[in-house]
Every structure is written in structure tokens, then in C-alpha cells.
Design a protein around this motif. Structure first.
Motif, PDB file in Angstrom:
ATOM      1  N   VAL A 313       0.836  -1.200   0.000  1.00  0.00           N
ATOM      2  CA  VAL A 313       0.000   0.000   0.000  1.00  0.00           C
ATOM      3  C   VAL A 313       0.873   1.253   0.000  1.00  0.00           C
ATOM      4  CG1 VAL A 313      -1.647   1.336   1.377  1.00  0.00           C
ATOM      5  CG2 VAL A 313      -1.970  -1.127   1.083  1.00  0.00           C
ATOM      6  N   GLY A 314       1.943   1.246   0.807  1.00  0.00           N
ATOM      7  CA  GLY A 314       2.847   2.385   0.847  1.00  0.00           C
ATOM      8  C   GLY A 314       3.484   2.657  -0.502  1.00  0.00           C
ATOM      9  N   ALA A 315       3.890   1.597  -1.211  1.00  0.00           N
ATOM     10  CA  ALA A 315       4.488   1.758  -2.540  1.00  0.00           C
ATOM     11  C   ALA A 315       3.493   2.390  -3.506  1.00  0.00           C
ATOM     12  CB  ALA A 315       4.957   0.408  -3.068  1.00  0.00           C
ATOM     13  N   TYR A 316       2.264   1.915  -3.465  1.00  0.00           N
ATOM     14  CA  TYR A 316       1.228   2.449  -4.355  1.00  0.00           C
ATOM     15  C   TYR A 316       0.954   3.924  -4.066  1.00  0.00           C
ATOM     16  CZ  TYR A 316      -3.343   3.003  -6.588  1.00  0.00           C
ATOM     17  OH  TYR A 316      -4.388   3.455  -7.363  1.00  0.00           O
ATOM     18  N   VAL A 317       0.843   4.257  -2.791  1.00  0.00           N
ATOM     19  CA  VAL A 317       0.541   5.639  -2.410  1.00  0.00           C
ATOM     20  C   VAL A 317       1.708   6.567  -2.735  1.00  0.00           C
ATOM     21  CG1 VAL A 317       0.086   7.180  -0.460  1.00  0.00           C
ATOM     22  CG2 VAL A 317      -1.135   5.002  -0.643  1.00  0.00           C
ATOM     23  N   LEU A 318       2.922   6.162  -2.393  1.00  0.00           N
ATOM     24  CA  LEU A 318       4.088   7.015  -2.646  1.00  0.00           C
ATOM     25  C   LEU A 318       4.254   7.283  -4.132  1.00  0.00           C
ATOM     26  CD1 LEU A 318       6.603   8.532  -1.787  1.00  0.00           C
ATOM     27  CD2 LEU A 318       7.833   6.343  -1.662  1.00  0.00           C
ATOM     28  N   ALA A 319       4.152   6.229  -4.949  1.00  0.00           N
ATOM     29  CA  ALA A 319       4.274   6.417  -6.396  1.00  0.00           C
ATOM     30  C   ALA A 319       3.134   7.270  -6.929  1.00  0.00           C
ATOM     31  CB  ALA A 319       4.296   5.066  -7.101  1.00  0.00           C
ATOM     32  N   GLY A 320       1.922   7.018  -6.441  1.00  0.00           N
ATOM     33  CA  GLY A 320       0.776   7.782  -6.916  1.00  0.00           C
ATOM     34  C   GLY A 320       0.878   9.259  -6.587  1.00  0.00           C
ATOM     35  N   GLU A 321       1.345   9.558  -5.387  1.00  0.00           N
ATOM     36  CA  GLU A 321       1.478  10.968  -4.998  1.00  0.00           C
ATOM     37  C   GLU A 321       2.588  11.649  -5.797  1.00  0.00           C
ATOM     38  OE1 GLU A 321      -0.603  12.533  -3.321  1.00  0.00           O
ATOM     39  OE2 GLU A 321      -1.727  10.952  -2.304  1.00  0.00           O
ATOM     40  N   LEU A 322       3.683  10.946  -6.059  1.00  0.00           N
ATOM     41  CA  LEU A 322       4.750  11.521  -6.881  1.00  0.00           C
ATOM     42  C   LEU A 322       4.271  11.749  -8.309  1.00  0.00           C
ATOM     43  CD1 LEU A 322       7.832   9.503  -5.592  1.00  0.00           C
ATOM     44  CD2 LEU A 322       7.586  11.988  -5.532  1.00  0.00           C
ATOM     45  N   GLY A 323       3.484  10.798  -8.824  1.00  0.00           N
ATOM     46  CA  GLY A 323       2.951  10.973 -10.165  1.00  0.00           C
ATOM     47  C   GLY A 323       1.974  12.132 -10.249  1.00  0.00           C
ATOM     48  N   THR A 324       1.099  12.242  -9.263  1.00  0.00           N
ATOM     49  CA  THR A 324       0.116  13.323  -9.237  1.00  0.00           C
ATOM     50  C   THR A 324       0.784  14.686  -9.103  1.00  0.00           C
ATOM     51  OG1 THR A 324      -1.539  11.875  -8.245  1.00  0.00           O
ATOM     52  CG2 THR A 324      -1.873  14.249  -7.981  1.00  0.00           C
ATOM     53  N   ALA A 325       1.848  14.728  -8.302  1.00  0.00           N
ATOM     54  CA  ALA A 325       2.561  15.993  -8.080  1.00  0.00           C
ATOM     55  C   ALA A 325       3.553  16.297  -9.182  1.00  0.00           C
ATOM     56  CB  ALA A 325       3.290  15.941  -6.735  1.00  0.00           C
ATOM     57  N   GLU A 326       3.602  15.433 -10.195  1.00  0.00           N
ATOM     58  CA  GLU A 326       4.492  15.610 -11.339  1.00  0.00           C
ATOM     59  C   GLU A 326       5.939  15.816 -10.891  1.00  0.00           C
ATOM     60  OE1 GLU A 326       2.857  18.753 -13.685  1.00  0.00           O
ATOM     61  OE2 GLU A 326       1.222  17.500 -14.467  1.00  0.00           O
ATOM     62  N   GLY A 327       6.345  15.004  -9.918  1.00  0.00           N
ATOM     63  CA  GLY A 327       7.728  15.042  -9.475  1.00  0.00           C
ATOM     64  C   GLY A 327       8.025  16.037  -8.381  1.00  0.00           C
ATOM     65  N   ASP A 328       7.063  16.836  -7.964  1.00  0.00           N
ATOM     66  CA  ASP A 328       7.275  17.768  -6.854  1.00  0.00           C
ATOM     67  C   ASP A 328       7.321  16.938  -5.565  1.00  0.00           C
ATOM     68  OD1 ASP A 328       7.209  19.589  -4.811  1.00  0.00           O
ATOM     69  OD2 ASP A 328       5.439  20.664  -5.523  1.00  0.00           O
ATOM     70  N   HIS A 329       8.537  16.567  -5.166  1.00  0.00           N
ATOM     71  CA  HIS A 329       8.664  15.619  -4.074  1.00  0.00           C
ATOM     72  C   HIS A 329       8.185  16.181  -2.740  1.00  0.00           C
ATOM     73  CE1 HIS A 329      12.416  17.922  -3.745  1.00  0.00           C
ATOM     74  NE2 HIS A 329      12.447  17.549  -2.470  1.00  0.00           N
ATOM     75  N   ARG A 330       8.286  17.485  -2.547  1.00  0.00           N
ATOM     76  CA  ARG A 330       7.845  18.064  -1.278  1.00  0.00           C
ATOM     77  C   ARG A 330       6.347  17.850  -1.083  1.00  0.00           C
ATOM     78  NH1 ARG A 330      11.257  21.537  -3.756  1.00  0.00           N
ATOM     79  NH2 ARG A 330      13.221  22.064  -2.695  1.00  0.00           N
ATOM     80  N   THR A 331       5.574  18.182  -2.111  1.00  0.00           N
ATOM     81  CA  THR A 331       4.129  17.979  -2.043  1.00  0.00           C
ATOM     82  C   THR A 331       3.796  16.497  -1.913  1.00  0.00           C
ATOM     83  OG1 THR A 331       3.699  19.965  -3.353  1.00  0.00           O
ATOM     84  CG2 THR A 331       1.958  18.297  -3.282  1.00  0.00           C
ATOM     85  N   ALA A 332       4.464  15.674  -2.703  1.00  0.00           N
ATOM     86  CA  ALA A 332       4.184  14.231  -2.704  1.00  0.00           C
ATOM     87  C   ALA A 332       4.551  13.586  -1.375  1.00  0.00           C
ATOM     88  CB  ALA A 332       4.946  13.557  -3.840  1.00  0.00           C
ATOM     89  N   PHE A 333       5.703  13.941  -0.826  1.00  0.00           N
ATOM     90  CA  PHE A 333       6.136  13.344   0.434  1.00  0.00           C
ATOM     91  C   PHE A 333       5.191  13.729   1.578  1.00  0.00           C
ATOM     92  CE2 PHE A 333      10.969  12.759  -0.618  1.00  0.00           C
ATOM     93  CZ  PHE A 333      10.612  11.790  -1.542  1.00  0.00           C
ATOM     94  N   THR A 334       4.728  14.965   1.572  1.00  0.00           N
ATOM     95  CA  THR A 334       3.783  15.389   2.605  1.00  0.00           C
ATOM     96  C   THR A 334       2.484  14.590   2.508  1.00  0.00           C
ATOM     97  OG1 THR A 334       4.690  17.632   2.677  1.00  0.00           O
ATOM     98  CG2 THR A 334       2.446  17.328   3.503  1.00  0.00           C
ATOM     99  N   ALA A 335       1.977  14.431   1.295  1.00  0.00           N
ATOM    100  CA  ALA A 335       0.740  13.680   1.092  1.00  0.00           C
ATOM    101  C   ALA A 335       0.928  12.210   1.466  1.00  0.00           C
ATOM    102  CB  ALA A 335       0.294  13.805  -0.359  1.00  0.00           C
ATOM    103  N   TYR A 336       2.080  11.640   1.148  1.00  0.00           N
ATOM    104  CA  TYR A 336       2.415  10.249   1.493  1.00  0.00           C
ATOM    105  C   TYR A 336       2.308  10.037   3.003  1.00  0.00           C
ATOM    106  CZ  TYR A 336       5.820   6.362   2.245  1.00  0.00           C
ATOM    107  OH  TYR A 336       6.475   5.214   2.629  1.00  0.00           O
ATOM    108  N   GLY A 337       2.907  10.920   3.773  1.00  0.00           N
ATOM    109  CA  GLY A 337       2.842  10.805   5.224  1.00  0.00           C
ATOM    110  C   GLY A 337       1.436  11.008   5.758  1.00  0.00           C
ATOM    111  N   ASP A 338       0.741  12.012   5.226  1.00  0.00           N
ATOM    112  CA  ASP A 338      -0.607  12.304   5.697  1.00  0.00           C
ATOM    113  C   ASP A 338      -1.562  11.148   5.414  1.00  0.00           C
ATOM    114  OD1 ASP A 338       0.273  14.763   6.550  1.00  0.00           O
ATOM    115  OD2 ASP A 338      -0.587  15.879   4.865  1.00  0.00           O
ATOM    116  N   ARG A 339      -1.427  10.524   4.249  1.00  0.00           N
ATOM    117  CA  ARG A 339      -2.342   9.452   3.856  1.00  0.00           C
ATOM    118  C   ARG A 339      -2.148   8.194   4.695  1.00  0.00           C
ATOM    119  NH1 ARG A 339      -6.421   8.320   1.111  1.00  0.00           N
ATOM    120  NH2 ARG A 339      -5.531   6.826  -0.338  1.00  0.00           N
TER     121      ARG A 339
END
Length: 394
Positions: A313-339
Motif C-alpha cells: 500500500v505504501g508503494a502504491y501511495v508514494l508512487a501515486g502521490e509523486l505521479g500526481t505531483a508531477e515530481g514535486d517531491h515536497r508535495t508528494a512526500f507530505t501527502a504520502y505521510g498524511d495518507r
């Protein structure tokens, strides 16, 4: 636009799953693994709830089901081999046999995930990260082989004793919580003639006991042993496999049933594994351009039965957030932790509950307390948390 380059450390479960999804989202992915190839051995692991959805979206769920352990049930025996309990409704390792969950050997699942993305992913075996430095633009990595490369992001999926975590976040002792037990596992011939069956040995003086289960169409079996000790790994866990085997042999020297026979096979078992029952607790699973996945960031311990599910589940969420953020790791990493934060916390609490229930059956660990073994098999409830996480579309 240049593809963002991601290095994933670890090629067991979370690493290959993350690599698959990142490639789907257009990232250039490299996976480095210290072993010379996909690792053999390991315990039977459970794929539950939302992780089944992840595997279905990867197109591998049916293959995973085909490789499941397929157990029919379990029994419990005492020192003399007398059967204390038998059931075809559940097993100690996999739970309710009527559930949609899949129990599968760790190495079988790892091989399926590796094959799913092998042709698109750059896998580097027999190497590991020796040092890394990061700044606002990139992560510079030096490998043990001497090679040096730069990446946009690095993800540590390298287990409870993660080198990535140590290099970036600090020493293991800051994050590891020992749960008071140790687990060993190795492969043996199926000399007991088990037919898709599991046998739990309730050992006097040891609340963890031992277990054997037939696997791979009864062609072999996996042995599990547990050892009770409050001493954390730094002072208890020997560094070499030979010393760890000797520790197991010493602790089970007076064991009955079939244990002497199973211990003999341990000495030549190439896939022997022994480690602490422990959890990893961190305030954040990311720092700069580096993230942690699965056991490296939030190990629940085998007692949770949820480690594999959390990694997938973590792999799916982390990849999905990075894809949604178009590589903006700061936004994606925050969403990964929050989710994932509440989900991880609940699963880690589940492990503590399971261990407490096991120990409650033997309120002290003396010979007297264990002289009359319980006639009831370990029974774990199926809490709402197992199915409680909702997989979203990315």
C-alpha cells in the motif's frame, strides 16, 4: 521534459512494487540490492485488504493466488507430540481460511513483483549505497562497488535494519522498539509428510514455541522458532548466521516433539533467517529528497501480520502521490505521510495487541506455568483496520 531519476534501495517487496508504479508514471527507476540476486527463503507472509487491490491493479493477483500456501488447516502438539487442538477453519500464520487474504512465501511474492517490472527497471544486484549527499537539486550516491551516480530522489525500502535510514536519519537505536521476542525461520525437507498443513509446537517455558508448515505443494517445509528475550538486538543478536544458529540450538536444546530433527536441518539451511520482533517508529519518513518505505520507515513486526500489506500500500501511495505531483517531491512526500500515518499507527498497535494476547495465555514463563499446555490454538481477531484503508485512483 527529462524523466526524474529515482534510486530504490532494496528488492524484496516494497522496492519492486514501488519500481513498477514509478515506471508507470514515467520515472526512470534503478533498484539496488545487496544480495547477488533475488533473496531466497523467508517466512510466509499475508497479503490482505487494500494490498489485494494493489496487486490486482498490477495484474499479478491471480498469479499470487496460484502461488499461495494453500494450507488446509493446523494442529497444535505438546512435548510428546500429542495433538492438543486441530482445525480446518484457520491457521496460526494466515488466519481465517475463508477470507480473501492470500498467504504466500516471501520469496515467491518477491519473485512475482520482480518479474512484473523486470524489463523496464534497472536492477543492480550485489551492491549497496555506501554514502549519499543531497542538496536542493539532487542526491549524490556512492555505491559499495565504487560507482558514483546522481538521482533526483532516493527511497529506502531496505528493511528494518535500513542502511538508507541510518545514513540519512541517524542510528537505528533512535527508531527501533524491541517487542521482547526473536523469530527464526528456515527451510527443511517435508519429512513429516505434512499435506498442506501446519503444526504448532507448544513448548514448555517458551510462549512463542515453534511451528512447521508444508509449502510448495508439500515438496518442502518451513520451520519457525520464537525466543523470548527483553534484551534489544544490539546486545542479544549475534552478527553471524552461524552464531545465530547456535543461539537457537542452545535455546531449544531441551525441546521435545520433532525439534531435534528440525534443528539438525537448520545447520545446513542456506536460507536461515533470525531477527528481532521489533517496530520502527519515526516522526517523519522523509527528509529532503529521501523517503523510506515499508519496514525501513514503519515496520510493524511479523506480529502484526500486516508488514507486507503496508509495504504494498505504501508503494502504491508514494508512487501515486509523486505521479500526481508531477515530481514535486515536497508535495508528494507530505501527502504520502498524511495518507498513511493513521493506518500505520493502527497496524503497529495491532502487533502489540496480538503479542499481549499470546502472552496472556501464559502469564508467566516458568516451567510450572507451561506444564499444562492450552488446548486452544492461537486465535487472532480480524480488526477493521485490515480492510479499513481505501485505495484511491491516481
Amino acid at each position: 521534459m527529462r524523466k526524474a531519476k529515482v534510486l530504490i534501495c532494496g528488492a524484496s517487496i516494497g522496492g519492486p512494487a514501488l519500481a513498477y508504479w514509478l515506471h508507470r508514471y514515467g520515472f526512470e527507476v534503478t533498484v539496488v540490492e545487496r544480495a547477488p540476486g533475488p533473496r531466497p527463503g523467508g517466512q510466509a507472509i499475508d497479503v490482505r485488504g487494500p494490498a489485494l487491490d494493489v496487486l490486482e491493479r498490477m495484474g499479478v493477483l491471480e498469479e499470487v493466488r496460484r502461488h499461495g500456501t494453500g494450507l488446509r488447516g493446523m494442529s497444535m502438539v505438546d512435548d510428546e507430540g500429542r495433538e492438543l487442538f486441530s482445525t480446518t477453519e484457520r491457521t496460526a500464520s494466515g488466519g481465517d481460511l475463508e477470507s480473501p487474504d492470500v498467504e504466500i512465501l516471501r520469496d515467491d511474492l518477491a519473485a512475482i513483483l520482480y518479474t512484473a517490472g523486470e524489463e523496464q527497471i534497472d536492477y543492480v544486484f550485489d551492491d549497496a549505497v555506501a554514502a549519499l549527499e543531497q542538496d536542493a537539486e539532487e542526491v549524490r550516491v556512492v555505491f559499495r562497488s565504487g560507482a558514483a551516480r546522481t538521482f533526483d530522489l532516493v527511497v529506502g525500502a531496505d528493511g528494518v535494519h535500513s542502511d538508507t535510514r541510518r545514513l540519512v536519519f541517524g542510528p537505528e537505536e533512535k527508531f527501533l522498539r524491541h517487542l521482547g521476542g526473536y523469530l527464526g525461520v528456515w527451510t527443511v525437507p517435508n519429512e513429516l509428510g505434512l499435506h498442506r498443513w501446519q503444526v504448532v509446537y507448544q513448548m514448555p517455558g517458551n510462549p512463542w514455541g515453534a511451528m512447521i508448515m508444508s509449502v510448495r505443494d508439500d515438496t518442502e517445509a518451513r520451520v519457525y522458532v520464537g525466543i523470548e528475550s527483553p534484551e534489544p538486538p544490539a546486545g542479544f543478536l549475534p552478527p553471524s548466521a552461524r552464531e545465530q544458529k547456535q543461539l537457537v540450538a542452545d535455546r531449544f536444546a531441551k525441546a521435545g516433539w520433532q525439534m531435534p530433527r528440525l534443528l539438525e536441518h537448520m545447520w545446513d539451511a542456506p536460507d536461515f533467517h533470525f531477527d528481532a520482533m521489533a517496530q520502527i517508529h519515526m516522526d517523519s519518513w522523509t527528509q529532503g529528497r529521501v523517503a523510506l518505505l515499508g519496514d525501513a520507515g514503519y515496520c510493524g513486526s511479523p506480529a502484526s501480520g500486516q508488514g507486507t500489506t503496508m509495504a504494498l500500500v505504501g508503494a502504491y501511495v508514494l508512487a501515486g502521490e509523486l505521479g500526481t505531483a508531477e515530481g514535486d517531491h515536497r508535495t508528494a512526500f507530505t501527502a504520502y505521510g498524511d495518507r498513511l500515518r493513521a493506518y500505520v499507527a493502527a497496524n503497529q498497535e495491532l502487533a502489540l495487541t496480538n503479542i499481549a494476547q499470546m502472552r496472556a495465555r501464559h502469564p508467566d514463563f516458568s516451567e510450572d506455568a507451561m506444564a499444562a499446555p492450552s488446548a486452544e490454538a492461537p486465535r487472532y481477531e480480524t480488526p477493521d483496520i485490515i480492510d479499513g484503508f481505501q485505495i484511491r485512483d491516481y
